[in-house]
Write a protein that holds these residues in place. Structure first.
Motif, PDB file in Angstrom:
ATOM      1  N   TYR A 121       0.820  -1.203   0.000  1.00  0.00           N
ATOM      2  CA  TYR A 121       0.000   0.000   0.000  1.00  0.00           C
ATOM      3  C   TYR A 121       0.858   1.258   0.000  1.00  0.00           C
ATOM      4  O   TYR A 121       2.007   1.235   0.457  1.00  0.00           O
ATOM      5  CB  TYR A 121      -0.940  -0.001   1.207  1.00  0.00           C
ATOM      6  CG  TYR A 121      -1.928  -1.143   1.153  1.00  0.00           C
ATOM      7  CD1 TYR A 121      -3.021  -1.107   0.297  1.00  0.00           C
ATOM      8  CD2 TYR A 121      -1.736  -2.288   1.934  1.00  0.00           C
ATOM      9  CE1 TYR A 121      -3.903  -2.164   0.217  1.00  0.00           C
ATOM     10  CE2 TYR A 121      -2.616  -3.364   1.855  1.00  0.00           C
ATOM     11  CZ  TYR A 121      -3.698  -3.289   0.991  1.00  0.00           C
ATOM     12  OH  TYR A 121      -4.569  -4.348   0.906  1.00  0.00           O
ATOM     13  N   PRO A 122       0.294   2.379  -0.498  1.00  0.00           N
ATOM     14  CA  PRO A 122       1.049   3.644  -0.499  1.00  0.00           C
ATOM     15  C   PRO A 122       1.392   4.069   0.926  1.00  0.00           C
ATOM     16  O   PRO A 122       0.582   3.927   1.843  1.00  0.00           O
ATOM     17  CB  PRO A 122       0.068   4.632  -1.155  1.00  0.00           C
ATOM     18  CG  PRO A 122      -0.884   3.782  -1.932  1.00  0.00           C
ATOM     19  CD  PRO A 122      -1.026   2.513  -1.158  1.00  0.00           C
ATOM     20  N   LEU A 123       2.583   4.597   1.080  1.00  0.00           N
ATOM     21  CA  LEU A 123       3.057   5.087   2.373  1.00  0.00           C
ATOM     22  C   LEU A 123       3.016   6.613   2.394  1.00  0.00           C
ATOM     23  O   LEU A 123       3.134   7.253   1.352  1.00  0.00           O
ATOM     24  CB  LEU A 123       4.479   4.590   2.622  1.00  0.00           C
ATOM     25  CG  LEU A 123       4.652   3.072   2.695  1.00  0.00           C
ATOM     26  CD1 LEU A 123       6.121   2.703   2.867  1.00  0.00           C
ATOM     27  CD2 LEU A 123       3.834   2.491   3.834  1.00  0.00           C
ATOM     28  N   PRO A 124       2.853   7.185   3.602  1.00  0.00           N
ATOM     29  CA  PRO A 124       2.697   6.549   4.909  1.00  0.00           C
ATOM     30  C   PRO A 124       1.361   5.827   5.024  1.00  0.00           C
ATOM     31  O   PRO A 124       0.406   6.144   4.317  1.00  0.00           O
ATOM     32  CB  PRO A 124       2.795   7.715   5.887  1.00  0.00           C
ATOM     33  CG  PRO A 124       2.316   8.886   5.103  1.00  0.00           C
ATOM     34  CD  PRO A 124       2.804   8.666   3.711  1.00  0.00           C
ATOM     35  N   GLU A 207       1.487  14.381   5.695  1.00  0.00           N
ATOM     36  CA  GLU A 207       1.340  13.717   4.400  1.00  0.00           C
ATOM     37  C   GLU A 207       0.013  12.970   4.380  1.00  0.00           C
ATOM     38  O   GLU A 207      -0.473  12.539   5.429  1.00  0.00           O
ATOM     39  CB  GLU A 207       2.469  12.711   4.161  1.00  0.00           C
ATOM     40  CG  GLU A 207       3.871  13.258   4.191  1.00  0.00           C
ATOM     41  CD  GLU A 207       4.909  12.138   4.094  1.00  0.00           C
ATOM     42  OE1 GLU A 207       5.100  11.609   2.989  1.00  0.00           O
ATOM     43  OE2 GLU A 207       5.489  11.785   5.134  1.00  0.00           O
ATOM     44  N   PRO A 208      -0.561  12.774   3.167  1.00  0.00           N
ATOM     45  CA  PRO A 208      -1.786  11.971   3.071  1.00  0.00           C
ATOM     46  C   PRO A 208      -1.531  10.553   3.586  1.00  0.00           C
ATOM     47  O   PRO A 208      -0.498   9.942   3.289  1.00  0.00           O
ATOM     48  CB  PRO A 208      -2.096  11.968   1.566  1.00  0.00           C
ATOM     49  CG  PRO A 208      -1.405  13.181   1.040  1.00  0.00           C
ATOM     50  CD  PRO A 208      -0.156  13.335   1.860  1.00  0.00           C
ATOM     51  N   LEU A 209      -2.457  10.037   4.355  1.00  0.00           N
ATOM     52  CA  LEU A 209      -2.285   8.759   5.029  1.00  0.00           C
ATOM     53  C   LEU A 209      -3.209   7.700   4.443  1.00  0.00           C
ATOM     54  O   LEU A 209      -4.411   7.923   4.297  1.00  0.00           O
ATOM     55  CB  LEU A 209      -2.587   8.927   6.519  1.00  0.00           C
ATOM     56  CG  LEU A 209      -2.412   7.704   7.423  1.00  0.00           C
ATOM     57  CD1 LEU A 209      -0.932   7.374   7.602  1.00  0.00           C
ATOM     58  CD2 LEU A 209      -3.070   7.953   8.787  1.00  0.00           C
ATOM     59  N   THR A 210      -2.633   6.543   4.092  1.00  0.00           N
ATOM     60  CA  THR A 210      -3.426   5.380   3.705  1.00  0.00           C
ATOM     61  C   THR A 210      -3.828   4.628   4.966  1.00  0.00           C
ATOM     62  O   THR A 210      -2.998   4.405   5.847  1.00  0.00           O
ATOM     63  CB  THR A 210      -2.614   4.439   2.792  1.00  0.00           C
ATOM     64  OG1 THR A 210      -2.115   5.169   1.672  1.00  0.00           O
ATOM     65  CG2 THR A 210      -3.463   3.274   2.306  1.00  0.00           C
ATOM     66  N   VAL A 211      -5.089   4.227   5.053  1.00  0.00           N
ATOM     67  CA  VAL A 211      -5.561   3.465   6.210  1.00  0.00           C
ATOM     68  C   VAL A 211      -6.044   2.099   5.734  1.00  0.00           C
ATOM     69  O   VAL A 211      -6.883   2.008   4.822  1.00  0.00           O
ATOM     70  CB  VAL A 211      -6.696   4.195   6.953  1.00  0.00           C
ATOM     71  CG1 VAL A 211      -7.159   3.372   8.160  1.00  0.00           C
ATOM     72  CG2 VAL A 211      -6.240   5.580   7.396  1.00  0.00           C
TER      73      VAL A 211
END
Length: 249
Positions: A121-124, A207-211
């Motif tokens: 998945y994309p980080l962060p 930064e945009p966060l992946t959950v």
């Protein structure tokens, strides 16, 4: 095929791994006083039900948050398959760095979840595992395991205040009777906490966060969330597949 065993406080989950693919999963109740012989028999029975012979297992990896059962299950797997079990720990090549005070005390399930999240998945990224406990992990854009949060699990919270069985998930917000109030409080409260923690982590990282959510209750909580949450039922086993492949040699 690689046999993966995840020893949790409530259940022991087993999975069959072929490279990065999860071929099957099954579970049995965690019984702390069971002997290695009993677990060997139960594992053999479960694999038989799945049509898998022990000889088909080319390797074994064990992830445990129950220290007293780690060696018991590892030895049982070895007797069953003839393969020495690899044990999950921060000493393995995870592809991560650990920016925490005591890496060796990080839950092994959290290591597996974080390893999978960083790879897929994309980080962060923040992972949320909704099991017996609710565990959050935060992985930075530089693949550093930053730590996270640990809270009582959803069912644990519900059992603490009610012996009744609530309906999951709720179809409206405000509870109109005691059972609904308990149920909606836990469901929407957990979702609001997830949304709130994600927003605060995102703000702190800048930064945009992946959950990414996993665990049996995640599908019940996700509809109550206001932000996008990705569901991955096999996140932990994907992490075990990565760990085994990185460290088998």
């Amino acid at each position: 095929m690689i046999l993966a065993v995840d020893i949790g406080n409530s259940n022991i989950c087993i999975g069959g791994l072929d490279g990065m693919k999860v071929l099957f999963t099954a579970r049995m109740v965690t019984r702390p006083r069971c002997t290695g012989d009993e677990y060997t028999a139960e594992l053999k029975f479960l694999l038989g039900r799945l049509g898998v012979t022990p000889e088909a297992c080319e390797g074994v990896i064990v992830c445990s948050v129950v220290p007293d059962l780690t060696k018991v299950l590892a030895d049982a797997c070895t007797r069953l398959t003839g393969r020495k079990a690899m044990l999950v720990s921060p000493a393995l090549n995870t592809g991560l760095t650990f920016a925490v005070d005591a890496p060796d005390r990080v839950g092994r399930d959290r290591i597996a979840d974080a390893t999978a999240a960083a790879a897929h998945y994309p980080l962060p990224c923040m992972t949320v595992d909704l099991g017996t406990a609710t565990t959050y992990n935060v992985i930075s854009s530089k693949r550093a395991f930053l730590g996270g949060f640990i809270l009582p699990g959803v069912q644990t919270s519900l059992r603490a205040i009610s012996s009744g069985t609530a309906q999951l998930p709720p179809d409206h917000l405000i509870g109109r009777n005691t059972v609904e109030c308990l149920n909606n409080g836990v469901m929407f409260g957990t979702a609001a906490m997830l949304d709130g923690l994600a927003a605060r982590v995102e703000a702190e990282l800048g930064e945009p966060l992946t959950v990414v959510a996993t665990g049996g209750l995640a599908p019940c909580i996700m509809p109550c969330c206001t932000r996008k949450v990705i569901y991955d039922s096999d996140l932990l086993f994907k992490g075990l597949a990565i760990l085994y492949n990185k460290n088998a040699e």
